[in-house]
Design an enzyme around this catalytic site. Sequence first.
Site, PDB file in Angstrom:
ATOM      1  N   CYS A   1       0.829  -1.207   0.000  1.00 47.58           N
ATOM      2  CA  CYS A   1       0.000   0.000   0.000  1.00 47.58           C
ATOM      3  C   CYS A   1       0.862   1.255   0.000  1.00 47.58           C
ATOM      4  CB  CYS A   1      -0.941   0.002   1.202  1.00 47.58           C
ATOM      5  SG  CYS A   1      -0.114  -0.113   2.811  1.00 47.58           S
TER       6      CYS A   1
ATOM      7  N   HIS B   1      -1.704   0.840   7.383  1.00 51.55           N
ATOM      8  CA  HIS B   1      -2.049   1.105   5.983  1.00 51.55           C
ATOM      9  C   HIS B   1      -1.590   2.504   5.610  1.00 51.55           C
ATOM     10  CE1 HIS B   1      -4.086  -0.056   2.388  1.00 51.55           C
ATOM     11  NE2 HIS B   1      -5.038   0.861   2.465  1.00 51.55           N
TER      12      HIS B   1
ATOM     13  N   ASN C   1      -7.638   5.983  -0.037  1.00 50.50           N
ATOM     14  CA  ASN C   1      -7.242   4.610   0.283  1.00 50.50           C
ATOM     15  C   ASN C   1      -6.866   3.905  -1.026  1.00 50.50           C
ATOM     16  OD1 ASN C   1      -7.083   1.897   0.969  1.00 50.50           O
ATOM     17  ND2 ASN C   1      -8.924   1.911   2.248  1.00 50.50           N
TER      18      ASN C   1
END
Length: 678
Positions: A130, A284, A309
């Site tokens: 990520c 994350h 995201n």
Amino acid sequence: MTKSLPQMLLILLSLVTIIRSENIFDKLVNRFSKPQKATISSSCQAAITRVNKGLSKNFKDLVTKSSTYQNDTSFPSDYSSIASTTYTKNELSPFTKVKWGRLNTICPTCTMFGTQNYINDISQGYLGDCYFLAGISAVAENQTRLEKAFVNPSINWGGLYAFNVFIRGVPYVVDVDDAIPAGKYGKASIFAGIGSDKSIWGPLLEKAWSKVNGNYERISAGQTGEAISFLTNAPYQYYNVSLLNAPSMWKLISEGDAKGFAMSFSTPGKSDKTVCSLNLPCNHAYTIIGTYQITKSDGSKQNLYKFRNPWGIDNSFSGQYQDASTYWSAVGSNGKTYAQQAGQTNANDGILYITDNEAMGAFNGFNIAEVRDSFVNSWYDKKGDTVASATTPAVYTFTLAANTPLILFVKTYDRRMYEQNSGCKTDYAIFKVVLKDSTGKSIQAVSFYEDANFYFNFVDTPLAKGTYKIEFYPTWGNVDVKDYGVVIQAPVSIAILDSSSKTSAVSPHDYSSKNLKPTVPQVKPVAQPLPVINQTGPAYTPNGTIATDLINCRNSSSFKVSNYNHYFYGSQVTSILDPTKKTTKSMYQIIYLLGTQKENIIFTGQVTIKTAVGGQISTAGTGMICLKSTSTTAKEDTFTCTCKIEIDFYPKECMVGILSPLGSSYSYGAAFQYSQGY
């Protein structure tokens, strides 16, 4: 801004094969046309060894003159490019037998950048990168900045693409083919996905980063600044939220946003499978897209961060300004709704807004990468420095013709490029950099661990006109390759000289091949046909000859087929008089057609038909398996026919016909299920 110690220890990764730009397309390794045989060998310094092998000779010809796919044998389409067979944590072992698919086959109509803005092109898959995807997404906020990284962005039939990147602060060109890990059937990316607007730059850059670091497993976990620096050479700094308050954090990020810096948030925790504050996935990374100051109805101000995201979904975000919030429809004293002021749209796209106070509790840190598009990279590329040590410095000089804002750093190979095992890199190198003026007076000095990402920042207080000396004192690790780049970023190019008053060899990026396109037609892979169910054939009445009836009914306008998006089916019952005409009794013929028009659907349909004992059966399509059971008590036959269509099964349909005995009754039914195949 001086950084002396690492503020966050990067996850250790390694192994690499890249192409370094010297004369770019004029000196390329003739490797693409070779068959893919050997897997990647694993050794402590294998990645760095491959970095310095030089470039191939015929990349340009292969891009322009290939009518079919070419293979990059230095990063083969097998498990050795997913994970090392020698040094591995087995994190990607479920993908041992994964098939690889070519992007141009998976998506023949895709283009490099798709049809919309770049922000929504990134979609994370099963790989824990990520940080990388959030980082390249941050670069993509400025489309021109992103496009500079792409040497040949036009789709080509060889499936070969090259990228302008930075390694140890020095320009390199990395090339890859467009084969990606594509699941059990080779039909869909299992890591970074194709953009919703049919863009492929995300999975290609992810592959380039994997190749540079050896394999896909090696790029799991890290900081977004690594990705941003890979594409821009920008230095970056990590900030710990617990050491700040809401106003100071807002000042840093809003000022960075105004300057066009690339930025990101991170959440605490050990796994993104757990949920942190406001339903944000833990552990994350998120791209910071912008900062907004909303004028509320009473004239007061509300600070909002806009972020994304990399999963591309909102994931039930529960912040005060979630998409469904009624705040967005409120009207500020300036006459504009809050949504209008912040450019908010209600969509499950992973783009979110959070207040400055909420951000203090939701995130544990953020990265700011100081990308300055107006600055020029100057560098000295040092190879094999066997002289410099902790007590004997390597010395470099540069001269400024005027007071000059600049950034200066010395950078070695990233630690993740080495294998991490007991027999390889087990320690940390320590470096010291001293900047002196022409009188020998020390202006700044810093000692730091190898992955601390230190830099001297003289942007706000420009360095005065004059000649300066850089002293570099390395304490190398046990297996370190003693190469590094001495880098100055400034509005003008600056010559960096060694102790012999010489500059290093120039290895520039390639910006001259943007229009490189195929000059020959594509030899397209033979595509398997999908079922056609428009039923435009002539009307037909079955006559009891089952095999013939199946053929004639298949496209007949008399045979109705219903399409349920992921699957289709049609059925027909026909009463047929006794063909001998000895009785007035009838037989019943039941015909079923079932299947899917979707390439990536695993479809299973089951048909159950009961008749008196003695029913006849015929099937069409190799996917239909029928079992017959006879009940002597009920005096009936039960035909259970299963149509199983896997991803790579063709034709994607099955057909069955059952003819009941003369005078027999019948019953029938069907059930269907499907799942997405990868």
